[in-house]
Enzyme design. Structure first.
Site, mmCIF file in Angstrom:
data_model
loop_
_atom_site.group_PDB
_atom_site.id
_atom_site.type_symbol
_atom_site.label_atom_id
_atom_site.label_comp_id
_atom_site.label_asym_id
_atom_site.label_seq_id
_atom_site.Cartn_x
_atom_site.Cartn_y
_atom_site.Cartn_z
ATOM 1 N N MET A 207 0.851 -1.192 0.000
ATOM 2 C CA MET A 207 0.000 0.000 0.000
ATOM 3 C C MET A 207 0.884 1.238 0.000
ATOM 4 S SD MET A 207 -2.735 -1.225 2.923
ATOM 5 C CE MET A 207 -1.533 -2.168 3.864
ATOM 6 N N GLY B 124 1.715 4.452 4.192
ATOM 7 C CA GLY B 124 2.583 3.539 3.476
ATOM 8 C C GLY B 124 2.914 2.253 4.203
ATOM 9 N N SER B 125 2.486 1.112 3.736
ATOM 10 C CA SER B 125 2.645 -0.116 4.501
ATOM 11 C C SER B 125 2.389 -1.332 3.615
ATOM 12 C CB SER B 125 1.687 -0.106 5.693
ATOM 13 O OG SER B 125 0.397 0.313 5.290
ATOM 14 N N ARG B 126 2.194 -2.493 4.273
ATOM 15 C CA ARG B 126 2.033 -3.740 3.542
ATOM 16 C C ARG B 126 1.175 -4.697 4.349
ATOM 17 N NH1 ARG B 126 7.324 -7.224 1.874
ATOM 18 N NH2 ARG B 126 6.491 -9.309 2.188
#
Length: 232
Positions: free
Chosen positions: A101, A189-191
Site C-alpha cells: 500500500m 505507506g505499509s504492507r
C-alpha cells in the site's frame, strides 16, 4: 454534479483521520498568513490527508468460500514462505500473498473471509521499506490468525512501512468477522501479507491492483489452479 460523481469525491473518513485533517488544516491557515503560495501547498497536503484516511463503501462478494483482498494496493509478491511463529500456523511453507500500500491507497484493512479471530499477535520491529521482502520478518507487525468455519486457518499480517508509525487493530481474540468487515488500518505507506491454507491456490497475480473487500484473492472450495497473467 451527479450523485455518483459526488460520492467519488466526498467519501466517509476513518475516525483516526479527523485529528490529522484538523492539524493539516490549522497549519495550512498559518501558511496562508505567512505567504499565499505556501498556503496553496498546505491546502494540497490537507486534501491528500483527507483522501489518505478515506473509508469508502465496498461491495463484497458473498458466495461461501471466496477470499477477498484485505487491503487496497498492488500484489508485490506471491511465494511459499514459513509463516511468522506468532501466528501458530506451523513451520511448513504456505503461499503468501503480499499487498503493498503506497501513501495514495486507502489504508483501511478488511477481513478476507468470514472467520473467528483465533489469535492477535503484535511484534515490535523496524521501519524499512514495506515493499522489500525482509519487511515481513524485520518490521513492526500485527498478526491475526483467522479460524474458518471448517477449522482451517489463515494468517493476515499488518506490516508497518518506512513512514508508517502506527498499526491499528480493532478486533480481539474470539471475535467473529464477516467477509469484508473492517478490522483496522495502518498509517502511511505499509504492507499486508495473507497466508493461504495449504492446497489453496491464489487467483491473483503479481502486479495486480487490489481493492479491499472486493477483489477475490482465492476460492477455498475450488480446485482451480493458480492464475497466470500477462502485462500489456
Amino acid at each position: 454534479m451527479a450523485i455518483g460523481t459526488l460520492d467519488s469525491v466526498v467519501m466517509p473518513i476513518h475516525r483516526e483521520g479527523y485529528r490529522f485533517i484538523a492539524i493539516f488544516g490549522i497549519v495550512t491557515l498559518g501558511l496562508y498568513l505567512l505567504w499565499t503560495p505556501l498556503g496553496w501547498i498546505g491546502l494540497g497536503l490537507t486534501v491528500w490527508c483527507y483522501y489518505f484516511f478515506r473509508d469508502p463503501v465496498r461491495v463484497t462478494p458473498q458466495r461461501a468460500g471466496l477470499m477477498v483482498s484485505p487491503a487496497d494496493g498492488v500484489v508485490s509478491a506471491i511465494q511459499p514462505v514459513t509463516p511468522p511463529v506468532e501466528l501458530g500456523l506451523g513451520e511448513a511453507p504456505l503461499t503468501r500473498i503480499s499487498i503493498f500500500m503506497d501513501v495514495f491507497n486507502c489504508h483501511v484493512n478488511r477481513s478476507p473471509v468470514e472467520a473467528e479471530v483465533a489469535r492477535v499477535a503484535y511484534r515490535p520491529g523496524r521501519f524499512v521499506n514495506a515493499s522489500l521482502d525482509k519487511a515481513s520478518e524485520h518490521n513492526e507487525r500485527n498478526g491475526l490468525t483467522l479460524r474458518l468455519p471448517d477449522g482451517r486457518q489463515i494468517g493476515v499480517v499488518q506490516i508497518a512501512g518506512l513512514v508508517a508509525r502506527r498499526i491499528l487493530c480493532d478486533v480481539v481474540e474470539g471475535q467473529s468477522l464477516r467477509t469484508g468487515e473492517r478490522f483496522g488500518m495502518i498509517r502511511f505507506g505499509s504492507r499486508l501479507d495473507v497466508y493461504l491454507p495449504e492446497g489453496v491456490a491464489p487467483l491473483v497475480i503479481e502486479g495486480q491492483k487490489m481493492i479491499a473487500g472486493e477483489t477475490v484473492l482465492a476460492d477455498l472450495v475450488s480446485d482451480e489452479p493458480a492464475r497466470e497473467g500477462l502485462a500489456d
